[in-house]
Scaffold this motif. Structure first.
Motif, PDB file in Angstrom:
ATOM      1  N   PRO A 174     -27.790  48.412  71.867  1.00  0.00           N
ATOM      2  CA  PRO A 174     -26.505  48.095  72.485  1.00  0.00           C
ATOM      3  C   PRO A 174     -25.856  46.865  71.866  1.00  0.00           C
ATOM      4  O   PRO A 174     -26.538  45.955  71.393  1.00  0.00           O
ATOM      5  N   ILE A 175     -24.543  46.849  71.871  1.00  0.00           N
ATOM      6  CA  ILE A 175     -23.801  45.657  71.471  1.00  0.00           C
ATOM      7  C   ILE A 175     -23.567  44.833  72.736  1.00  0.00           C
ATOM      8  O   ILE A 175     -23.367  45.389  73.820  1.00  0.00           O
ATOM      9  N   TRP A 335      -3.715  55.809  62.271  1.00  0.00           N
ATOM     10  CA  TRP A 335      -4.660  55.044  63.097  1.00  0.00           C
ATOM     11  C   TRP A 335      -5.216  53.835  62.353  1.00  0.00           C
ATOM     12  O   TRP A 335      -5.117  53.728  61.124  1.00  0.00           O
ATOM     13  N   SER A 336      -5.821  52.933  63.135  1.00  0.00           N
ATOM     14  CA  SER A 336      -6.575  51.788  62.601  1.00  0.00           C
ATOM     15  C   SER A 336      -8.047  51.978  62.971  1.00  0.00           C
ATOM     16  O   SER A 336      -8.360  52.611  63.990  1.00  0.00           O
ATOM     17  N   MET A 337      -8.926  51.424  62.160  1.00  0.00           N
ATOM     18  CA  MET A 337     -10.364  51.508  62.463  1.00  0.00           C
ATOM     19  C   MET A 337     -11.012  50.138  62.288  1.00  0.00           C
ATOM     20  O   MET A 337     -10.812  49.469  61.277  1.00  0.00           O
ATOM     21  N   TYR A 338     -11.797  49.753  63.278  1.00  0.00           N
ATOM     22  CA  TYR A 338     -12.534  48.488  63.272  1.00  0.00           C
ATOM     23  C   TYR A 338     -13.995  48.824  63.541  1.00  0.00           C
ATOM     24  O   TYR A 338     -14.327  49.388  64.582  1.00  0.00           O
ATOM     25  N   LEU A 339     -14.851  48.479  62.586  1.00  0.00           N
ATOM     26  CA  LEU A 339     -16.218  48.979  62.597  1.00  0.00           C
ATOM     27  C   LEU A 339     -17.181  47.843  62.264  1.00  0.00           C
ATOM     28  O   LEU A 339     -17.023  47.167  61.242  1.00  0.00           O
ATOM     29  N   ILE A 340     -18.174  47.598  63.130  1.00  0.00           N
ATOM     30  CA  ILE A 340     -19.169  46.556  62.866  1.00  0.00           C
ATOM     31  C   ILE A 340     -20.478  47.214  62.457  1.00  0.00           C
ATOM     32  O   ILE A 340     -20.954  48.152  63.104  1.00  0.00           O
ATOM     33  N   THR A 341     -21.047  46.757  61.351  1.00  0.00           N
ATOM     34  CA  THR A 341     -22.297  47.336  60.859  1.00  0.00           C
ATOM     35  C   THR A 341     -22.983  46.369  59.901  1.00  0.00           C
ATOM     36  O   THR A 341     -22.327  45.525  59.280  1.00  0.00           O
ATOM     37  N   SER A 342     -24.290  46.525  59.771  1.00  0.00           N
ATOM     38  CA  SER A 342     -25.028  45.763  58.756  1.00  0.00           C
ATOM     39  C   SER A 342     -25.267  46.605  57.504  1.00  0.00           C
ATOM     40  O   SER A 342     -25.856  46.131  56.535  1.00  0.00           O
ATOM     41  N   TYR A 343     -24.807  47.855  57.520  1.00  0.00           N
ATOM     42  CA  TYR A 343     -24.990  48.753  56.378  1.00  0.00           C
ATOM     43  C   TYR A 343     -24.124  48.272  55.213  1.00  0.00           C
ATOM     44  O   TYR A 343     -22.896  48.327  55.266  1.00  0.00           O
ATOM     45  N   GLU A 344     -24.782  47.807  54.155  1.00  0.00           N
ATOM     46  CA  GLU A 344     -24.083  47.143  53.053  1.00  0.00           C
ATOM     47  C   GLU A 344     -23.165  48.090  52.270  1.00  0.00           C
ATOM     48  O   GLU A 344     -22.194  47.660  51.673  1.00  0.00           O
ATOM     49  N   ASP A 345     -23.483  49.375  52.276  1.00  0.00           N
ATOM     50  CA  ASP A 345     -22.713  50.313  51.459  1.00  0.00           C
ATOM     51  C   ASP A 345     -21.694  51.094  52.297  1.00  0.00           C
ATOM     52  O   ASP A 345     -21.236  52.156  51.901  1.00  0.00           O
ATOM     53  N   ALA A 346     -21.333  50.528  53.439  1.00  0.00           N
ATOM     54  CA  ALA A 346     -20.451  51.238  54.375  1.00  0.00           C
ATOM     55  C   ALA A 346     -19.108  51.601  53.751  1.00  0.00           C
ATOM     56  O   ALA A 346     -18.633  52.738  53.882  1.00  0.00           O
ATOM     57  N   GLN A 347     -18.482  50.671  53.042  1.00  0.00           N
ATOM     58  CA  GLN A 347     -17.147  50.934  52.498  1.00  0.00           C
ATOM     59  C   GLN A 347     -17.172  52.052  51.462  1.00  0.00           C
ATOM     60  O   GLN A 347     -16.286  52.909  51.440  1.00  0.00           O
ATOM     61  N   ASN A 348     -18.207  52.052  50.599  1.00  0.00           N
ATOM     62  CA  ASN A 348     -18.316  53.116  49.592  1.00  0.00           C
ATOM     63  C   ASN A 348     -18.482  54.473  50.252  1.00  0.00           C
ATOM     64  O   ASN A 348     -17.871  55.464  49.847  1.00  0.00           O
ATOM     65  N   ALA A 349     -19.329  54.517  51.286  1.00  0.00           N
ATOM     66  CA  ALA A 349     -19.575  55.787  51.962  1.00  0.00           C
ATOM     67  C   ALA A 349     -18.332  56.255  52.718  1.00  0.00           C
ATOM     68  O   ALA A 349     -18.012  57.448  52.729  1.00  0.00           O
ATOM     69  N   ILE A 350     -17.613  55.331  53.333  1.00  0.00           N
ATOM     70  CA  ILE A 350     -16.378  55.676  54.047  1.00  0.00           C
ATOM     71  C   ILE A 350     -15.312  56.161  53.064  1.00  0.00           C
ATOM     72  O   ILE A 350     -14.478  56.993  53.388  1.00  0.00           O
ATOM     73  N   GLY A 351     -15.386  55.659  51.834  1.00  0.00           N
ATOM     74  CA  GLY A 351     -14.458  56.098  50.796  1.00  0.00           C
ATOM     75  C   GLY A 351     -13.195  55.280  50.718  1.00  0.00           C
ATOM     76  O   GLY A 351     -12.222  55.681  50.075  1.00  0.00           O
ATOM     77  N   LYS A 352     -13.207  54.121  51.336  1.00  0.00           N
ATOM     78  CA  LYS A 352     -12.026  53.272  51.332  1.00  0.00           C
ATOM     79  C   LYS A 352     -12.430  51.836  51.582  1.00  0.00           C
ATOM     80  O   LYS A 352     -13.260  51.557  52.445  1.00  0.00           O
ATOM     81  N   LYS A 353     -11.842  50.929  50.817  1.00  0.00           N
ATOM     82  CA  LYS A 353     -12.118  49.507  51.005  1.00  0.00           C
ATOM     83  C   LYS A 353     -11.367  49.007  52.236  1.00  0.00           C
ATOM     84  O   LYS A 353     -10.212  49.353  52.461  1.00  0.00           O
ATOM     85  N   ASN A 362     -24.798  39.424  64.708  1.00  0.00           N
ATOM     86  CA  ASN A 362     -25.099  40.162  65.936  1.00  0.00           C
ATOM     87  C   ASN A 362     -26.559  39.890  66.249  1.00  0.00           C
ATOM     88  O   ASN A 362     -27.451  40.558  65.737  1.00  0.00           O
ATOM     89  N   GLY A 363     -26.807  38.864  67.071  1.00  0.00           N
ATOM     90  CA  GLY A 363     -28.169  38.385  67.242  1.00  0.00           C
ATOM     91  C   GLY A 363     -28.608  37.743  65.939  1.00  0.00           C
ATOM     92  O   GLY A 363     -27.917  36.889  65.389  1.00  0.00           O
ATOM     93  N   MET A 364     -29.729  38.186  65.401  1.00  0.00           N
ATOM     94  CA  MET A 364     -30.220  37.658  64.122  1.00  0.00           C
ATOM     95  C   MET A 364     -29.799  38.541  62.940  1.00  0.00           C
ATOM     96  O   MET A 364     -30.169  38.269  61.807  1.00  0.00           O
ATOM     97  N   TYR A 368     -21.087  43.024  59.266  1.00  0.00           N
ATOM     98  CA  TYR A 368     -19.733  42.909  58.742  1.00  0.00           C
ATOM     99  C   TYR A 368     -18.795  43.683  59.664  1.00  0.00           C
ATOM    100  O   TYR A 368     -19.112  44.796  60.092  1.00  0.00           O
ATOM    101  N   TYR A 369     -17.665  43.087  59.946  1.00  0.00           N
ATOM    102  CA  TYR A 369     -16.653  43.740  60.783  1.00  0.00           C
ATOM    103  C   TYR A 369     -15.558  44.226  59.852  1.00  0.00           C
ATOM    104  O   TYR A 369     -14.685  43.463  59.426  1.00  0.00           O
ATOM    105  N   TYR A 370     -15.640  45.515  59.491  1.00  0.00           N
ATOM    106  CA  TYR A 370     -14.688  46.112  58.562  1.00  0.00           C
ATOM    107  C   TYR A 370     -13.427  46.504  59.325  1.00  0.00           C
ATOM    108  O   TYR A 370     -13.492  47.217  60.331  1.00  0.00           O
ATOM    109  N   GLN A 371     -12.275  46.062  58.811  1.00  0.00           N
ATOM    110  CA  GLN A 371     -11.015  46.252  59.516  1.00  0.00           C
ATOM    111  C   GLN A 371     -10.048  47.054  58.652  1.00  0.00           C
ATOM    112  O   GLN A 371      -9.560  46.567  57.629  1.00  0.00           O
ATOM    113  N   TYR A 372      -9.830  48.299  59.058  1.00  0.00           N
ATOM    114  CA  TYR A 372      -8.892  49.191  58.382  1.00  0.00           C
ATOM    115  C   TYR A 372      -7.621  49.217  59.226  1.00  0.00           C
ATOM    116  O   TYR A 372      -7.600  49.807  60.316  1.00  0.00           O
TER     117      TYR A 372
END
Length: 387
Positions: A174-175, A335-353, A362-364, A368-372
Motif C-alpha cells: 500500500p501507498i 488525459w494526463s498520467m501521474y505514476l509513482i514507481t521504483s522501476y527504472e525502465d518505466a519510461q522506455n516500457a511506457i514508450g514515452k518520456k 517511499n519509505g526506504m 520516481y514520480y513520472y508526470q505526463y
C-alpha cells in the motif's frame, strides 16, 4: 496565546507541497529542510495542523536546538532546555526516536538514554522533587541531528498522521495516505475532473481524492496524543478545530473518481475502506485489469502506484505491464498520467518520456514520480458557447 515553533516532518521530496498547505492554513514558515518544515503558531495552530494537514507525518512542538559533539555536551544542552514549560510534574516523558546524519554522535540508543536522563534531571530540579512519577499524560520526544546540530521536538500527534482511521484493510504494497495526498496535490486535478487509478489496491488514491473533493479534513475522525495535554491545550481549542473541520465538509459534491484492480480481494478492501472514510458513494470501484482501462470522458487524470517488481519473481512481468499502461494511456489522448514507481525502465516500457520526473522516497525505497501532462480543457465559457 503564546506562539511556538512547530515542526512538521514529511516525505523527502514533498516539502513544497507541505509548505503550501501550511501557508494555506495561514501560518508563517520559519525553516524548510529535507523531510520537514518548521512554522510558527500557537496551540490553536498545533491542533489545526494535526486536523487539517494532508501531507505531514506528525506535528512536533519544538523544544530547542543545539550543537553537541560529545555525550557530555548532549546531556548539558538537553538539560538546559526549559522542559518544565511543557511537561507537568507527573508527565510521562521518553525519547521515542533519535535519527542522525553525518554527526559524531550516531548511536540512537545512547542518545535516547542520555537525553532521557537529562530531561528527568531538569524536571526534578524544576519541581524540587527526588522522583518524577510519570503517571500523567505522555510527552514523547523526537530528535534529529544533522552534522552535530540537534533539533528536539515533543510529539503532539501520537500515531502518525497517515493513520486517518479508515484503512483497516490493506494490500501487500500500500501507498501511505500522506504520500498519496501529496502526490495528488502535485497534480492540477480538481474535484470536477475525472480521476482513475487502475492499480487501486486498498483504494488510497481514490479515497484521499474523494476526501479532498468533499473538503473532509484528514484528521477529523481520529484522536491525537496531545488531547491529554491539559497543561498546554484547553479542550475548547480541540473542539474548535474539529467544529471548523465539520463545518467545511460538503457531502453534496459530484465526482467521477474510479479505482480498478485485477485482484478482487483488493477491490473488496477498497470498498470497505471507502465506507469507513464516508466517501464510498463518491467512488466507483471495479475488478478490472489495466489492459481494459478506458473512459469516454476527456481531460481526465490517471494517478497510480503500479507494481514496482520489488520481488524477484515479479520483475520479469514489469516490461509488459508498463507497455500495457503506455498503450492504454496513448488511447486517452487528452488525459494526463501521474505514476509513482521504483522501476527504472518505466519510461522506455511506457514508450514515452515523462514531461516531469520527481525523485521521492517511499519509505526506504527510492521512487520516481513520472508526470505526463495532458492538454488543459477549454475554459468553461468557451465550452458553453460551442454548445
Amino acid at each position: 496565546m503564546k506562539t511556538y515553533e512547530l515542526i512538521a516532518p514529511c516525505h523527502f521530496g514533498l516539502e513544497a507541497v507541505l509548505k503550501r498547505e501550511i501557508d494555506d492554513l495561514g501560518y508563517d514558515i520559519s525553516k524548510t529542510e529535507d523531510g520537514r518544515v518548521t512554522f510558527v503558531g500557537d496551540m490553536e495552530a498545533l491542533c489545526r495542523a494535526n486536523v487539517f494537514l494532508r501531507s505531514a507525518e506528525r506535528i512536533l512542538l519544538k523544544a530547542g536546538s543545539f550543537t553537541a559533539r560529545t555525550f557530555d555536551e548532549l546531556f548539558e544542552c538537553t538539560k538546559a532546555l526549559p522542559w518544565e514549560e511543557w511537561i507537568p510534574k507527573d508527565g510521562k516523558v521518553w525519547v521515542t526516536k533519535a535519527s542522525t546524519v553525518k554527526s559524531k554522535l550516531y548511536s540512537s540508543s545512547d542518545i535516547q538514554s542520555i537525553m532521557k536522563k537529562a530531561i528527568v534531571e531538569r524536571l526534578k530540579s524544576a519541581y524540587h522533587t527526588e522522583v518524577i512519577p510519570e503517571t500523567g499524560a505522555s510527552y514523547p520526544v523526537r530528535v534529529f541531528a544533522m552534522k552535530d546540530e540537534f533539533t528536539v521536538g515533543i510529539d503532539s500527534t501520537g500515531e502518525s498522521l497517515h493513520k486517518r482511521g479508515y484503512r483497516q484493510s490493506t494490500t501487500k504494497a500500500p501507498i501511505s495516505e500522506t504520500l498519496a495526498s501529496a502526490l495528488i496535490m502535485l497534480t492540477p486535478w480538481k474535484k470536477d475532473r475525472i480521476l482513475v487509478d487502475p492499480f487501486c489496491g486498498s483504494g488510497t488514491f481514490a479515497i484521499e481524492a474523494a476526501m479532498m473533493a468533499a473538503n473532509m479534513a484528514p484528521g477529523m475522525n481520529r484522536s491525537f496524543l496531545s488531547e491529554s495535554w491539559k497543561n498546554l491545550i484547553p479542550k475548547k481549542t480541540w473542539y474548535d478545530a474539529m467544529d471548523e473541520a465539520n463545518d467545511l465538509v460538503d457531502l453534496s459534491v459530484k465526482t467521477d473518481i474510479q479505482g480498478y484492480d485485477i485482484d478482487p480481494s483488493a477491490v473488496r478492501m477498497a470498498r470497505e475502506n471507502a465506507q469507513r472514510a464516508g466517501v464510498d458513494y463518491m467512488i466507483h470501484l471495479q475488478q478490472r485489469p489495466v489492459s481494459a482501462l478506458s473512459h469516454p470522458g476527456k481531460y481526465g487524470f490517471i494517478i497510480t502506484n503500479p507494481p514496482y517488481g520489488e520481488r524477484l519473481e515479479e520483475k520479469a512481468d514489469l516490461p509488459e505491464l508498463y507497455r500495457t499502461i503506455g498503450d492504454r494511456f496513448a488511447k486517452l489522448d487528452t488525459w494526463s498520467m501521474y505514476l509513482i514507481t521504483s522501476y527504472e525502465d518505466a519510461q522506455n516500457a511506457i514508450g514515452k518520456k515523462a514531461d516531469k520526473n520527481r525523485k521521492i522516497y517511499n519509505g526506504m525505497i527510492k521512487t520516481y514520480y513520472y508526470q505526463y501532462i495532458g492538454p488543459k480543457p477549454p475554459r468553461r465559457e468557451q465550452r458553453t458557447s460551442e454548445i
